[in-house]
Design an enzyme around this catalytic site. Structure first.
Site, mmCIF file in Angstrom:
data_model
loop_
_atom_site.group_PDB
_atom_site.id
_atom_site.type_symbol
_atom_site.label_atom_id
_atom_site.label_comp_id
_atom_site.label_asym_id
_atom_site.label_seq_id
_atom_site.Cartn_x
_atom_site.Cartn_y
_atom_site.Cartn_z
ATOM 1 C CD GLU A 50 -2.939 -0.604 2.486
ATOM 2 O OE1 GLU A 50 -2.915 0.533 3.018
ATOM 3 O OE2 GLU A 50 -3.581 -1.552 2.929
ATOM 4 C CG ASP A 61 -3.898 9.312 7.525
ATOM 5 O OD1 ASP A 61 -4.330 8.152 7.396
ATOM 6 O OD2 ASP A 61 -3.619 10.051 6.572
#
Length: 279
Positions: A50, A61
């Site tokens: 990824e 995040d």
């Protein structure tokens, strides 16, 4: 061309192994170092890669990956340059699946049709777009799948039984199960709770299920690999990058080696998981 993600999981299934899925941010700590890390990941044991492209307002995040995104933006990475790095990677590696994980705004600015075309041409295999719910599938998901780009869905502990079919409807590639309620890099959930959640999830999908968010060590990865089809590790790798930032824009062997060393440890843990249990 065969679907790299499907082929990867088929191969690992025959070998009775779980996939190690690694996440790094393109451009962090600088463009060349991030590319050298990208090139080295398969040799270190990553089965699926990824890559992130930074966004100024990330919603999923944690602090570690947010700082990574800031470093990448400062280094001058863009979505276009990210695709260029994938193209360079494909000059040497034609088999390791690469998935772009990010947010819709940079893709929208780039141009959805142009992005899908360019992503396919450079050898990208799938997308994880955090802020596009299933209700917006016409925006990117369906056009991407039509061009053989897998669209990977996130399923959380809070995804209810009524919501789950909606989330899974157009999913492809694999399902990314978020092991915690919160942001990346947090404390991992209990193994038993994750195993139970995956068992329930398997009743609703035939796609492979990978577990991420909160996986930091080889031991944790090994435990999850006993019952998950894949284990995703990101913040732990980004943390090492943050602690080994080179000066200037040159690639740093120390930074690269530190990241790949952890990937190697994670791969060993994942590889041994089912052998230990005789599974």
């Amino acid at each position: 061309m065969k679907n790299r993600i499907n082929e990867c999981f088929k191969k690992l299934s025959i070998e009775n192994k779980s996939a190690l899925v690694t996440f790094t941010m393109m451009g962090d700590p600088n463009i060349e170092t991030s590319f050298e890390i990208l090139k080295g990941l398969p040799r270190a044991g990553a089965d699926i890669i990824e890559i992130g492209t930074p966004f100024t307002d990330p919603m999923a995040d944690g602090p570690i990956i947010q700082e990574s995104g800031k470093r990448a933006l400062k280094a001058g990475i863009t979505l276009e340059k990210t695709l260029e790095l994938v193209k360079r990677f494909r000059e040497e590696n034609s088999h390791t699946p690469i998935i772009l994980m990010g947010y819709f705004n940079p893709i929208y600015i780039y141009g959805v049709d142009k992005f899908i075309k360019d992503a396919g041409s450079v050898g990208l295999d799938g997308l994880i777009v955090v802020d596009l719910p299933p209700e917006e599938d016409e925006e990117l998901c369906i056009p991407a799948i039509a061009q053989d780009l897998d669209f990977i869905r996130l399923v959380a502990p809070t995804t209810g039984e009524n919501r789950l079919p909606v989330v899974l409807k157009n999913a492809s590639g694999f399902i990314y199960y978020i092991s915690i309620t919160g942001i990346t890099g947090g404390k991992g959930a209990e193994e038993g709770a994750i195993a139970e959640a995956i068992t329930r999830l398997r009743k609703s999908t035939k796609l492979p299920i990978c577990v991420g968010f909160g996986v930091k060590t080889s031991e944790q990865a090994s435990q999850l690999a006993k019952f998950a089809d894949g284990v995703v590790v990101g913040s732990a790798l980004i943390d090492i990058i943050g602690k080994n930032i080179p000066s200037g824009n040159q690639s740093s062997k120390r930074c690269i080696n530190a990241v790949l060393s952890l990937v190697n440890d994670l791969a060993e843990g994942v590889g041994k998981a089912r052998k230990k249990e005789g599974l």
